[in-house]
Design an enzyme around this catalytic site. Structure first.
Site, PDB file in Angstrom:
ATOM      1  N   CYS A  15     -67.641 -42.756 -64.585  1.00  0.00           N
ATOM      2  CA  CYS A  15     -68.543 -41.623 -64.388  1.00  0.00           C
ATOM      3  C   CYS A  15     -69.181 -41.229 -65.717  1.00  0.00           C
ATOM      4  CB  CYS A  15     -67.746 -40.453 -63.811  1.00  0.00           C
ATOM      5  SG  CYS A  15     -68.722 -38.985 -63.505  1.00  0.00           S
ATOM      6  N   HIS A  75     -69.012 -40.795 -54.233  1.00  0.00           N
ATOM      7  CA  HIS A  75     -68.728 -40.311 -55.590  1.00  0.00           C
ATOM      8  C   HIS A  75     -69.662 -39.143 -55.939  1.00  0.00           C
ATOM      9  CE1 HIS A  75     -67.845 -41.219 -60.049  1.00  0.00           C
ATOM     10  NE2 HIS A  75     -68.878 -40.384 -60.100  1.00  0.00           N
ATOM     11  N   GLU A  76     -70.943 -39.299 -55.615  1.00  0.00           N
ATOM     12  CA  GLU A  76     -71.928 -38.259 -55.982  1.00  0.00           C
ATOM     13  C   GLU A  76     -71.763 -37.005 -55.118  1.00  0.00           C
ATOM     14  OE1 GLU A  76     -73.268 -38.658 -58.758  1.00  0.00           O
ATOM     15  OE2 GLU A  76     -72.862 -40.806 -58.910  1.00  0.00           O
ATOM     16  N   HIS A 136     -69.148 -34.854 -56.481  1.00  0.00           N
ATOM     17  CA  HIS A 136     -69.593 -34.003 -57.597  1.00  0.00           C
ATOM     18  C   HIS A 136     -70.110 -32.660 -57.092  1.00  0.00           C
ATOM     19  CE1 HIS A 136     -69.260 -36.263 -61.309  1.00  0.00           C
ATOM     20  NE2 HIS A 136     -69.866 -37.324 -60.804  1.00  0.00           N
TER      21      HIS A 136
HETATM   22 ZN    ZN Z   1     -69.744 -39.193 -61.550  1.00  0.00          ZN
END
Ligand code: ZN
Length: 165
Positions: free
Chosen positions: A99, A141-142, A145
């Site tokens: 990341c 993954h995004e 966030h």
């Molecule tokens: Zn990330």
């Protein structure tokens, strides 16, 4: 496009749940969404995805490269506003992640193998898309966030970090 990437596992903005972009705000944020796509497309920046909180904006906007796998050379990078994973397989796949906000760390993370994601595109059209493999991983993954979750929270197995020299 120059962004200052927020880093650190205890960074407040990375740990805050981002807000939806309201319909009144859509026009204001499409430009940022396009800038995020441009940022990700620039190989110097070295990312395959970016979420708005990583550039200090607590809004539900991501830019993602829709890669089939690590060798894919013909892929699109698109923006998703208010992305929502509306369906997914139970089956998961474990693979390595890193990341931009947690430099130098890599580890194996389980992600759903296939997902259906709904979002608004940067032309303000509602869309939905079925994704698998690496693209599905990047979107998960995004979207994490946007909920204040970092991949490091989900690591099953840390990669042994070799000397970077
Ligand atoms: Zn990330």
């Amino acid at each position: 496009m120059r962004f200052t990437i927020q880093t650190g596992k205890t960074n407040d903005i990375l740990r805050t749940k981002s807000e939806n972009v309201t319909s009144a705000e859509l026009r204001k944020y499409t430009r940022l969404a396009d800038d995020m796509v441009r940022y990700i497309k620039n190989p110097e920046n070295g990312g395959v995805g970016l979420a708005a909180p990583q550039i200090g904006v607590s809004k539900r906007i991501i830019a993602v490269s829709l890669l089939r796998d690590g060798d894919d050379e013909n892929y699109r990078t698109i923006a998703m506003i208010n992305p929502e994973i509306v369906d997914h397989t139970e089956e998961t796949e474990c693979d390595n992640e890193g990341c931009l906000s947690v430099p130098g760390e890599h580890g194996d993370v389980d992600r759903w193998k296939r997902i259906k994601v709904s979002y608004i595109d940067s032309s303000l059209r509602p869309q939905s898309m079925l994704l698998s493999g690496l693209a599905a991983r990047i979107v998960q993954h995004e979207v994490d966030h946007l909920d204040g979750i970092l991949f490091t929270d989900r690591v099953k197995k840390w990669e042994k970090v070799l000397s970077q020299n």
